[in-house]
Design a protein around this motif. Sequence first.
Motif, short mmCIF file in Angstrom:
data_model
loop_
_atom_site.label_atom_id
_atom_site.label_comp_id
_atom_site.label_asym_id
_atom_site.label_seq_id
_atom_site.Cartn_x
_atom_site.Cartn_y
_atom_site.Cartn_z
N ASN A 1 6.47 -14.10 -70.82
CA ASN A 1 5.89 -15.42 -71.05
C ASN A 1 6.93 -16.40 -71.59
OD1 ASN A 1 3.39 -14.66 -70.18
ND2 ASN A 1 2.66 -14.13 -72.21
N PHE A 2 8.09 -15.91 -71.98
CA PHE A 2 9.15 -16.76 -72.50
C PHE A 2 10.07 -17.27 -71.39
CE2 PHE A 2 9.48 -16.18 -77.31
CZ PHE A 2 8.15 -15.84 -77.45
N GLU B 1 4.10 -19.17 -72.53
CA GLU B 1 3.94 -19.09 -73.99
C GLU B 1 3.50 -20.42 -74.57
OE1 GLU B 1 3.79 -16.73 -77.45
OE2 GLU B 1 4.00 -16.18 -75.36
N GLN C 1 -0.20 -20.48 -76.40
CA GLN C 1 -0.27 -20.79 -77.83
C GLN C 1 -1.00 -22.11 -78.06
OE1 GLN C 1 0.34 -18.66 -80.14
NE2 GLN C 1 1.53 -17.15 -78.99
N PRO D 1 10.00 -21.45 -76.18
CA PRO D 1 8.81 -20.62 -76.29
C PRO D 1 8.73 -19.91 -77.65
CG PRO D 1 10.35 -19.68 -74.69
CD PRO D 1 10.88 -21.02 -75.08
N LYS D 2 9.88 -19.66 -78.24
CA LYS D 2 9.88 -19.05 -79.58
C LYS D 2 9.24 -20.00 -80.59
CE LYS D 2 12.95 -16.78 -82.87
NZ LYS D 2 14.32 -16.37 -83.17
N ALA E 1 5.50 -20.01 -80.00
CA ALA E 1 4.88 -18.81 -80.57
C ALA E 1 4.74 -18.92 -82.08
CB ALA E 1 5.70 -17.58 -80.20
N ARG E 2 5.79 -19.41 -82.72
CA ARG E 2 5.76 -19.55 -84.18
C ARG E 2 4.64 -20.49 -84.61
NH1 ARG E 2 7.78 -23.43 -86.91
NH2 ARG E 2 9.22 -24.09 -85.28
N ARG F 1 1.09 -19.02 -83.94
CA ARG F 1 0.72 -17.89 -84.82
C ARG F 1 0.53 -18.31 -86.27
NH1 ARG F 1 5.29 -14.39 -81.88
NH2 ARG F 1 4.08 -13.81 -80.04
N ASP G 1 3.74 -5.08 -80.38
CA ASP G 1 2.46 -5.62 -79.92
C ASP G 1 1.65 -4.54 -79.21
OD1 ASP G 1 0.34 -7.03 -78.74
OD2 ASP G 1 1.58 -8.82 -78.45
#
Length: 146
Positions: free
Chosen positions: A17-18, A34, A38, A57-58, A61-62, A65, A116
């Motif tokens: 997804n990244f 991602e 998110q 994407p990181k 995600a951060r 979440r 995960d």
Amino acid sequence: MTIYFYTSQGSHGCFSNFSFHGFELCDRWWPTVEHYFQAQKFAGTHHEDLIQRVKTPKDAARLGRDRKRPLRGDWNRVKDEIMRRGVLKKFATHADIREILLSTLDEELVENSPVDYYWGCGADGSGFNKMGRILMSVRSQLCDTV
């Protein structure tokens, strides 16, 4: 044979997804699955807009979440379908990675995440591998339309 994937690098990196394979969905451009996934945790709020616009994407995600943000009430019920919708759109949009997915034929696809146990197989392989299952479902759907 089983095909394991995890990062956006390597011959099956597009399964992540990244991977930067953007697509249009819900009248918006999403740089990665991602970002889309998110952001949908906060659909219709400024949090969705913020996540859509972050560079990586990181970062998406951060932010997604971060439990200080108000997660939509139906998230656990709709998250699998939202992931499936994003993954399908990504592979329907990009012929090059669609061919990579279709070339796996009927091989089992496993997200080899050591942490995960829902989307991936987890460190001991006992996870649900929802991401791999979604990819295999999308592969089957795309095979039927080719």
